[in-house]
Design an enzyme around this catalytic site. Structure first.
Site, PDB file in Angstrom:
ATOM      1  N   TRP A  10       8.706  94.745  66.178  1.00 38.03           N
ATOM      2  CA  TRP A  10       9.171  93.774  65.183  1.00 38.03           C
ATOM      3  C   TRP A  10       9.267  94.358  63.781  1.00 38.03           C
ATOM      4  O   TRP A  10       9.808  93.729  62.881  1.00 38.03           O
ATOM      5  CB  TRP A  10       8.236  92.557  65.173  1.00 38.03           C
ATOM      6  CG  TRP A  10       8.284  91.742  66.427  1.00 38.03           C
ATOM      7  CD1 TRP A  10       9.071  91.967  67.524  1.00 38.03           C
ATOM      8  CD2 TRP A  10       7.507  90.578  66.743  1.00 38.03           C
ATOM      9  NE1 TRP A  10       8.838  91.017  68.490  1.00 38.03           N
ATOM     10  CE2 TRP A  10       7.880  90.151  68.037  1.00 38.03           C
ATOM     11  CE3 TRP A  10       6.538  89.860  66.052  1.00 38.03           C
ATOM     12  CZ2 TRP A  10       7.317  89.030  68.652  1.00 38.03           C
ATOM     13  CZ3 TRP A  10       5.964  88.751  66.660  1.00 38.03           C
ATOM     14  CH2 TRP A  10       6.354  88.331  67.939  1.00 38.03           C
ATOM     15  N   LYS A  11       8.713  95.537  63.589  1.00 36.98           N
ATOM     16  CA  LYS A  11       8.748  96.203  62.280  1.00 36.98           C
ATOM     17  C   LYS A  11       8.220  95.260  61.194  1.00 36.98           C
ATOM     18  O   LYS A  11       7.329  94.454  61.458  1.00 36.98           O
ATOM     19  CB  LYS A  11      10.149  96.740  61.984  1.00 36.98           C
ATOM     20  CG  LYS A  11      10.667  97.647  63.107  1.00 36.98           C
ATOM     21  CD  LYS A  11      11.944  98.390  62.746  1.00 36.98           C
ATOM     22  CE  LYS A  11      12.392  99.237  63.924  1.00 36.98           C
ATOM     23  NZ  LYS A  11      13.560 100.074  63.594  1.00 36.98           N
ATOM     24  N   HIS A  94       6.465 106.899  65.080  1.00 35.59           N
ATOM     25  CA  HIS A  94       7.803 106.299  64.969  1.00 35.59           C
ATOM     26  C   HIS A  94       8.585 107.021  63.878  1.00 35.59           C
ATOM     27  O   HIS A  94       8.033 107.446  62.865  1.00 35.59           O
ATOM     28  CB  HIS A  94       7.690 104.806  64.647  1.00 35.59           C
ATOM     29  CG  HIS A  94       8.986 104.077  64.756  1.00 35.59           C
ATOM     30  ND1 HIS A  94       9.937 104.094  63.758  1.00 35.59           N
ATOM     31  CD2 HIS A  94       9.520 103.325  65.765  1.00 35.59           C
ATOM     32  CE1 HIS A  94      10.979 103.381  64.139  1.00 35.59           C
ATOM     33  NE2 HIS A  94      10.749 102.903  65.339  1.00 35.59           N
ATOM     34  N   GLU A 166      13.496 108.380  70.816  1.00 37.02           N
ATOM     35  CA  GLU A 166      14.327 107.611  69.892  1.00 37.02           C
ATOM     36  C   GLU A 166      15.155 108.577  69.051  1.00 37.02           C
ATOM     37  O   GLU A 166      14.659 109.139  68.079  1.00 37.02           O
ATOM     38  CB  GLU A 166      13.469 106.704  69.003  1.00 37.02           C
ATOM     39  CG  GLU A 166      12.185 107.324  68.468  1.00 37.02           C
ATOM     40  CD  GLU A 166      11.597 106.529  67.316  1.00 37.02           C
ATOM     41  OE1 GLU A 166      11.830 105.323  67.234  1.00 37.02           O
ATOM     42  OE2 GLU A 166      10.906 107.152  66.496  1.00 37.02           O
ATOM     43  N   SER A 211      18.770 101.778  69.515  1.00 36.33           N
ATOM     44  CA  SER A 211      19.704 100.646  69.416  1.00 36.33           C
ATOM     45  C   SER A 211      20.082 100.083  70.784  1.00 36.33           C
ATOM     46  O   SER A 211      21.259  99.914  71.107  1.00 36.33           O
ATOM     47  CB  SER A 211      20.969 101.048  68.643  1.00 36.33           C
ATOM     48  OG  SER A 211      20.661 101.324  67.292  1.00 36.33           O
ATOM     49  N   GLY A 232      14.144  97.571  68.851  1.00 37.24           N
ATOM     50  CA  GLY A 232      13.939  97.198  67.454  1.00 37.24           C
ATOM     51  C   GLY A 232      14.545  95.855  67.130  1.00 37.24           C
ATOM     52  O   GLY A 232      14.019  94.807  67.489  1.00 37.24           O
ATOM     53  N   GLY A 233      15.690  95.874  66.454  1.00 35.66           N
ATOM     54  CA  GLY A 233      16.302  94.643  65.956  1.00 35.66           C
ATOM     55  C   GLY A 233      16.506  93.572  67.010  1.00 35.66           C
ATOM     56  O   GLY A 233      16.293  92.382  66.758  1.00 35.66           O
TER      57      GLY A 233
END
Length: 248
Positions: A10-11, A94, A166, A211, A232-233
């Protein structure tokens, strides 16, 4: 057979209400899949999500862990603190930590070891920048990043660890490595590990973290050496995250 795993990062997003709402929506949509699922939550919302995730398949992860056990390290969060909050996983290395906050291969290795002292499974993130890829340095970068951890922790440590590849050039840019490009690096990582211990290489989960979206997840996850994703997003939307999860 390796169990598949999908991890949401969720960063630095959301607030207390939205974090609870997102966790509830994810939990309600997990269903009966046998694949693993986890979310790496901002530190301050870990207790809320831990309470909601109790007795559910959703595992909890932290986005980082201190490289020291305890002491005068203002702003750091130790592995023992994370353990008290039922964290099963912790991201280490990360690309955003490496790029923005100066994490080195050596400090990442120390974080990896600190997580394991508390029985927390480190998710070791490795990957190259666009410049490094264009200079054909991808495998050399992977060697250095994995090698630093193996030098400190030993190959046996990967019996209870996860690796996430990543490609930095594919994070938050809308670019995604092709299925074949991702598989090539995943296969290389597994072969690198196999040269040190075949049994560990066969069992270690290697996630793709560049992504991943609902529309490309199925093809990526079909690759033989890709065991899931670090998302991620797309993990900030329950529907998108669950579609990715159910693509396994």
């Amino acid at each position: 057979m390796r169990q598949s795993l999908v991890v949401g990062n969720w960063k630095m997003n959301g607030n207390r209400a939205s974090s609870k709402s997102l966790a509830k929506a994810i939990i309600s949509g997990i269903g009966s899949s046998s694949a693993g699922i986890a979310v790496c939550v901002p530190y301050v919302y870990l207790p809320d999500v831990a309470e909601l995730a109790k007795n559910t398949p959703l595992a909890l992860g932290a986005q980082n862990v201190a490289d020291k056990e305890s002491g005068a390290y203002t702003g750091e969060i130790s592995a023992s603190m994370l353990k008290e909050l039922d964290c099963k996983y912790a991201l280490v290395g990360h690309s955003e930590r490496r790029s923005y906050y100066g994490d080195t291969n050596e400090s990442v290795a120390a974080r990896f070891c600190q997580a394991q002292t508390q029985g927390i499974i480190p998710i070791l993130c490795v990957g190259e920048t666009l410049e490094q890829r264009e200079q054909d340095q991808t495998f050399a970068v992977i060697n250095e990043q994995l090698g630093a951890v193996i030098d400190l922790a030993g190959i046996e440590a990967f019996k209870s660890a996860v690796i996430a590849y990543e490609p930095v050039w594919a994070i938050g840019t809308g670019k995604t490595a092709s299925d074949e490009q991702a598989q090539e690096v995943h296969q290389y990582i597994r072969q690198y590990m196999a040269a040190k211990d075949q049994a560990i290489a066969d069992k270690v989960q290697i996630l793709y973290g560049g992504s991943v979206k609902a529309d490309n997840a199925k093809a990526l996850f079909a690759m033989p050496d890709i065991d899931g994703g670090l998302i991620g997003g797309a993990s900030l939307d329950a529907d998108s995250f669950l579609k990715i999860y159910h693509s396994i």
